[in-house]
Design a protein around this motif. Structure first.
Motif, short mmCIF file in Angstrom:
data_model
loop_
_atom_site.label_atom_id
_atom_site.label_comp_id
_atom_site.label_asym_id
_atom_site.label_seq_id
_atom_site.Cartn_x
_atom_site.Cartn_y
_atom_site.Cartn_z
N PHE A 154 46.26 48.98 45.77
CA PHE A 154 44.84 49.32 45.73
C PHE A 154 44.59 50.82 45.50
N THR A 155 45.63 51.65 45.55
CA THR A 155 45.43 53.10 45.45
C THR A 155 45.15 53.56 44.02
N ALA A 271 37.81 54.05 52.55
CA ALA A 271 38.22 52.69 52.16
C ALA A 271 39.73 52.62 51.98
N GLU A 272 40.33 53.66 51.39
CA GLU A 272 41.77 53.72 51.18
C GLU A 272 42.51 53.70 52.52
N ASP A 275 42.16 50.26 54.17
CA ASP A 275 43.04 49.26 53.57
C ASP A 275 44.48 49.43 54.06
N ARG A 276 44.92 50.69 54.20
CA ARG A 276 46.26 50.95 54.73
C ARG A 276 46.35 50.52 56.20
N VAL A 278 44.55 48.19 57.70
CA VAL A 278 44.60 46.73 57.73
C VAL A 278 46.01 46.25 57.42
N ALA A 279 46.66 46.88 56.43
CA ALA A 279 48.01 46.46 56.02
C ALA A 279 49.01 46.62 57.16
N GLU A 291 40.14 40.37 58.09
CA GLU A 291 38.85 41.04 57.95
C GLU A 291 37.68 40.06 57.90
N ARG A 294 33.08 44.55 56.87
CA ARG A 294 33.41 45.97 56.74
C ARG A 294 32.11 46.76 56.60
#
Length: 427
Positions: A154-155, A271-272, A275-276, A278-279, A291, A294
């Motif tokens: 996603f990055t 957001a980045e 996402d990390r 969450v991972a 999720e 958000r």
């Protein structure tokens, strides 16, 4: 929005004429009777803070006297003194924007993820392991050592979208050649990452950050330009940090382009990191598709909105959007509660709400008063990195978040109350 002619031409007048930047406002009348949570401090200043020091009040009154304020300034419950204008100030302006009021951390804000995971699912797992995984995955420094730009799928799309936006809008980023490495980095001060539980013991992932070094460079550049122009044209300012850019000038349009990009960067930076987060949380907990919702919101930014019958540039310096139905996150201080809220659309409050607890003591004063042992006592039961590096973030250095939220009862509805069980601070 078409600006008033006085603002458009103010930088064209001869210096010896000593121009006075007055702008005619509308005949908007403030309500004669305000709810108890509000107090009118001047004709163009309404205050929601029950905990308000003299310096902050004087800064707000000074800003409210700027000639292009319409209809009034709203001082939020968490207000405290800042650079030029107070933090926790909502500033609506006609035909002008004050770069220092937006601040140097353009687009700073919160992002939170509600999960379907209950505490009992993870209570047997060591939180120290999760903290170490977060610290390894999300740079807590300025981002110079961010080696995760190719680790997640996603990055790259985020970086590409920011590159395209900058190119298409002629945003000059030559001052920040490493801005890509700053994407996904937390930064220091009051920025944080937390694992929280709500009132039903369901897990929330929560973090606070902004536009990092690149946003700071953009802000400093335009603050300096505004100050130079106001000095050049003999504009008498109560503070250099209230220097403004006038709509209709090249300097104004350039700032708005750069500002919009920085706000987008801040949003994507949060957001980045989320996402990390969450991972690594799913890896640590052995869960998937966690999720539910958000919420990603700014609290240092400028946007065009309509208030009291006119289109204004609304600067929220330490405040969140609280239009009716809009969701937002309001954090407490390190070791205290945070809140998930929905805006009530309070027009006198300029559809805004506080952005946090607000400081009581400066960082220097907090370090004089408190120790690492004091912080440890306040962080009982919470996983965090011990030491004296974060003493200035102790809850005692901030206002009582419960009082702040009580003052904000006419601005937002509280949907969830969060308590942290893990805290990661930036460096």
């Amino acid at each position: 929005m078409r600006a008033h002619g006085t603002v458009n031409t103010i930088f064209k007048q001869h210096p010896r004429h000593k121009p006075r930047p007055w702008i005619k406002g509308c005949a908007f009348q403030l309500p004669q009777q305000l709810p108890k949570a509000q107090r009118r401090l001047s004709h163009k200043l309404i205050n929601w803070a029950s905990l308000l020091d003299d310096t902050t009040e004087q800064q707000a009154k000074q800003t409210a006297r700027m000639p292009f304020i319409h209809p009034h300034i709203a001082l939020m419950p968490d207000a405290h003194s800042g650079k030029g204008s107070a933090v926790g100030t909502v500033i609506p302006t006609l035909g002008a924007v004050i770069p220092a009021a937006v601040g140097v951390d353009i687009g700073c804000g919160m992002v939170g993820v509600q999960t379907h995971i209950h505490h009992r699912t993870i209570e047997h797992l060591p939180l120290s392991d999760l903290r170490e995984m977060i610290e390894e995955t999300i740079p807590l420094s300025p981002g110079n050592y961010n080696d995760h730009l190719t680790r997640f799928d996603f990055t790259a799309p985020r970086i590409h979208a920011l590159e395209v936006h900058a190119h298409d809008n002629q945003v000059d980023l030559t001052h920040s050649p490493k801005w890509r490495n700053q994407l996904g980095s937390l930064g220091g001060g009051n920025h944080f990452i937390e694992l929280c539980l709500d009132e039903t013991d369901h897990v929330w992932l929560f973090l606070h950050s902004g536009s990092r070094g690149v946003g700071n460079k953009i802000a400093q550049k335009h603050i300096k330009i505004a100050q130079q122009l106001c000095a050049q044209w003999w504009i008498d300012l109560p503070s250099r940090d209230l220097a403004y850019l006038a709509e209709g000038t090249l300097e104004f349009s350039t700032y708005l382009r750069d500002l919009t990009w920085a706000q987008k960067f801040a949003f994507e930076n949060r957001a980045e990191m989320m996402d990390r987060f969450v991972a690594v949380f799913t890896q640590w907990s052995g869960t998937d598709d966690v999720e539910v919702e958000r919420i990603n919101c700014h609290h240092n930014y400028t946007v065009k909105e309509r208030h009291a019958g006119k289109d204004v540039w609304l600067t929220r310096k330490g405040a969140v959007d609280a239009h009716e139905g809009v969701r937002a996150m309001i954090p407490g201080s390190m070791g205290t509660r945070s809140y998930v809220v929905t805006g009530l659309g309070n027009r006198a409050g300029l559809c805004s709400a506080p952005h946090g607890a607000g400081r009581r003591f400066s960082r220097t004063e907090a370090r004089r008063r408190f120790t690492a042992d004091d912080l440890a006592a306040r962080m009982g039961g919470i996983e965090y990195r011990h030491g004296d590096a974060w003493v200035d973030e102790i809850p005692d250095a901030y206002k009582d978040i419960d009082q702040v939220m009580n003052d904000a009862r006419d601005l937002v509805r509280v949907d969830h109350t969060l308590r942290q069980i893990l805290n990661v601070k930036g460096t």
